[in-house]
Design an enzyme around this catalytic site. Sequence first.
Site, mmCIF file in Angstrom:
data_model
loop_
_atom_site.group_PDB
_atom_site.id
_atom_site.type_symbol
_atom_site.label_atom_id
_atom_site.label_comp_id
_atom_site.label_asym_id
_atom_site.label_seq_id
_atom_site.Cartn_x
_atom_site.Cartn_y
_atom_site.Cartn_z
ATOM 1 N N GLU A 43 0.883 -1.172 0.000
ATOM 2 C CA GLU A 43 0.000 0.000 0.000
ATOM 3 C C GLU A 43 0.915 1.215 0.000
ATOM 4 O O GLU A 43 1.476 1.573 1.035
ATOM 5 C CB GLU A 43 -0.889 0.011 1.250
ATOM 6 C CG GLU A 43 -1.829 -1.173 1.374
ATOM 7 C CD GLU A 43 -2.987 -1.115 0.399
ATOM 8 O OE1 GLU A 43 -3.179 -0.074 -0.260
ATOM 9 O OE2 GLU A 43 -3.691 -2.121 0.280
ATOM 10 N N CYS A 74 -2.396 9.450 2.450
ATOM 11 C CA CYS A 74 -2.060 8.758 1.197
ATOM 12 C C CYS A 74 -3.124 8.994 0.147
ATOM 13 O O CYS A 74 -2.824 9.135 -1.032
ATOM 14 C CB CYS A 74 -1.860 7.268 1.446
ATOM 15 S SG CYS A 74 -3.225 6.472 2.294
HETATM 16 P P1 NDP Z 1 8.164 5.132 4.617
HETATM 17 O O1 NDP Z 1 8.158 4.368 3.348
HETATM 18 O O2 NDP Z 1 9.280 6.048 4.884
HETATM 19 O O3 NDP Z 1 8.103 4.122 5.863
HETATM 20 C C1 NDP Z 1 7.072 3.162 6.004
HETATM 21 C C2 NDP Z 1 7.545 2.079 6.960
HETATM 22 O O4 NDP Z 1 8.598 1.332 6.338
HETATM 23 C C3 NDP Z 1 8.123 2.608 8.254
HETATM 24 O O5 NDP Z 1 7.760 1.761 9.309
HETATM 25 C C4 NDP Z 1 9.597 2.566 7.979
HETATM 26 O O6 NDP Z 1 10.366 2.513 9.142
HETATM 27 C C5 NDP Z 1 9.708 1.269 7.218
HETATM 28 N N1 NDP Z 1 10.936 1.126 6.443
HETATM 29 C C6 NDP Z 1 11.842 2.069 6.073
HETATM 30 N N2 NDP Z 1 12.828 1.515 5.323
HETATM 31 C C7 NDP Z 1 12.548 0.210 5.208
HETATM 32 C C8 NDP Z 1 13.158 -0.891 4.532
HETATM 33 N N3 NDP Z 1 14.281 -0.754 3.819
HETATM 34 N N4 NDP Z 1 12.567 -2.106 4.619
HETATM 35 C C9 NDP Z 1 11.421 -2.272 5.310
HETATM 36 N N5 NDP Z 1 10.783 -1.276 5.969
HETATM 37 C C10 NDP Z 1 11.339 -0.044 5.913
HETATM 38 O O7 NDP Z 1 6.754 5.887 4.652
HETATM 39 P P2 NDP Z 1 6.241 6.928 5.728
HETATM 40 O O8 NDP Z 1 6.240 6.297 7.076
HETATM 41 O O9 NDP Z 1 6.941 8.216 5.540
HETATM 42 O O10 NDP Z 1 4.705 7.083 5.314
HETATM 43 C C11 NDP Z 1 4.266 7.974 4.367
HETATM 44 C C12 NDP Z 1 4.021 7.272 3.058
HETATM 45 O O11 NDP Z 1 3.078 6.234 3.252
HETATM 46 C C13 NDP Z 1 3.399 8.168 2.000
HETATM 47 O O12 NDP Z 1 4.002 7.924 0.752
HETATM 48 C C14 NDP Z 1 1.939 7.726 1.970
HETATM 49 O O13 NDP Z 1 1.297 7.980 0.758
HETATM 50 C C15 NDP Z 1 2.081 6.276 2.247
HETATM 51 N N6 NDP Z 1 0.840 5.719 2.766
HETATM 52 C C16 NDP Z 1 0.133 4.861 1.972
HETATM 53 C C17 NDP Z 1 -1.089 4.390 2.397
HETATM 54 C C18 NDP Z 1 -1.874 3.433 1.571
HETATM 55 O O14 NDP Z 1 -2.773 2.805 2.105
HETATM 56 N N7 NDP Z 1 -1.596 3.267 0.292
HETATM 57 C C19 NDP Z 1 -1.655 4.794 3.700
HETATM 58 C C20 NDP Z 1 -0.813 5.671 4.444
HETATM 59 C C21 NDP Z 1 0.393 6.113 3.980
HETATM 60 P P3 NDP Z 1 10.964 3.899 9.741
HETATM 61 O O15 NDP Z 1 9.764 4.793 9.947
HETATM 62 O O16 NDP Z 1 11.592 3.458 10.975
HETATM 63 O O17 NDP Z 1 11.897 4.435 8.676
#
Ligand code: NDP
Length: 499
Positions: free
Chosen positions: A245, A279
Amino acid sequence: MTAPHAPGVPVVDHGELISTHPASGAEVGRFPVASADDLIQRVTRARTAATWWAGLGFTGRRARLLRWRSRLAHRVEELADLVHDETGKPLADAVVEIASAIEHVDWAARNAKRVLGPRRVRSRLIVAEFAARLEYQPYGVVGVIGPWNYPVLTPLGSIAYALAAGNTVVLKPSEYTPAVGQWLVDSLGEVVPEQPVLQVVHGLGDVGAALCRSGVNKVAFTGSTATARKVMAACAETLTPVLLEAGGKDAMIVDGDADLDAAADAAVWGALTNAGQTCIGIERVYAVEEIYNDFVAKVVTRAEKLTVGSEPDAHLGPITMPTQVEVIRRHIDDALARGGRAVLGGPDAVQPPYVRPTILVDVPEDALAIREETFGPTLTITRVEDADAAVNRANAVPYGLGGAVFGKRRPVEIARRLRSGMVAVNSALSFAGMSTLPFGGVGDSGFGRVHGDDGLREFGRAKAITVRRGPSLLPAMTFSRTPAQVAKIAKAVKIMYGR
Ligand code: NDP
């Protein structure tokens, strides 16, 4: 409470992840960062728990998940306070988010048996000697990786459905919202004390990456498109299935016969709720020529009244992730440099950690504000000749998450032509709280679905069983078949399918 670090920037100190309020920097909580060994231990425990949890059956799980739902409902204010403290989100938005999440827990618990339970499936004449059965069996352990912007709704959109389907879950919350993740896990532990069916691992992105490689049976990821690619690459190493997602660049189309007040209200809310950190937030509007000027005026009138701050009752809170402020600034500057105009806000609206509502017009289609996810309280409004031109422009980005259409005569027809997973007609974002409907994107917005029947099926493996119920009139699957029988099969095929 202390304010030891830059506001909102998660810090790891002596093995602890420290989460802070994005505006004041006040510490919200400290959580031990999971080591590689911790992670393996959690997944091992989750695997043992999965056997017990699956063994409870749909009815046993439903009772426990409904108890959790009640617990969440009773403590909605407490959780909303925590969401506000950790994300800066206005309290009202936190309450709405949690209410929506609770609805999903309720629906998933009540519907898992109907959607996933064993059932007979119709047979076909050519294989009429066999009965067909289908059921969806749990994967085992599901790793859920969540973002910070909706730290209750987005993880629960996967967790509730995964649990209802009979899986156990290890959650990696965003480093910006570990306290909310821990709260969710603790609250389920209170009503399901027997086994750790939901556990948490804290840390930065590397812990999420390690979770992908930990031997979990499926990963449900919600976050940015860039991270989604990394998650998929890590999961590819072990052929671990993934649900992605990811981000969006959702458009609203306003047709000539739309109720302009309703459309402006929805555009302002859809774009600016949660300070645009949504999102499925509306980032672009395409409004047809004849109503364009009126529509822009109505949007500006509404947006300029909104309050910004970290008070619990502000309309817009701070930008949760400090680095995002620069992205928002870059998109505004780029739009203006390319000939766009700010009819509200503009570069001065960016005052970290806040960004005031910014409405941009005359922005060319190759601008960052049109093509890339801004994730801030900005909205572009573009004049188009008609709704068909609007559809073409809306579909011209790699993202395809949600969208909205306003109009009276043909909004549903237009909605069907949008390249996206969901569309709200004469409202914005309304599909997110509709637990009966699937939620997910196409293209750069990811694949797979949470919510609804499809969301439940996402967390179960289809298991097909055929049961012989009589001898085969035309035996095909045996070396004992005769040339005459094969000839009859060929004849039957011609009669049945050759017309
Ligand atoms: P990120 O992609 O930065 O992080 C998402 C999660 O992935 C966090 O828990 C993060 O940890 C973790 N993460 C980071 N690097 C890795 C890796 N290499 N491998 C596995 N996990 C990893 O997104 P954001 O938290 O900034 O969220 C915002 C984004 O989410 C926006 O693009 C938004 O559109 C999207 N989103 C999509 C939704 C949907 O349903 N389609 C709903 C809500 C948001 P850490 O935070 O510790 O870096």
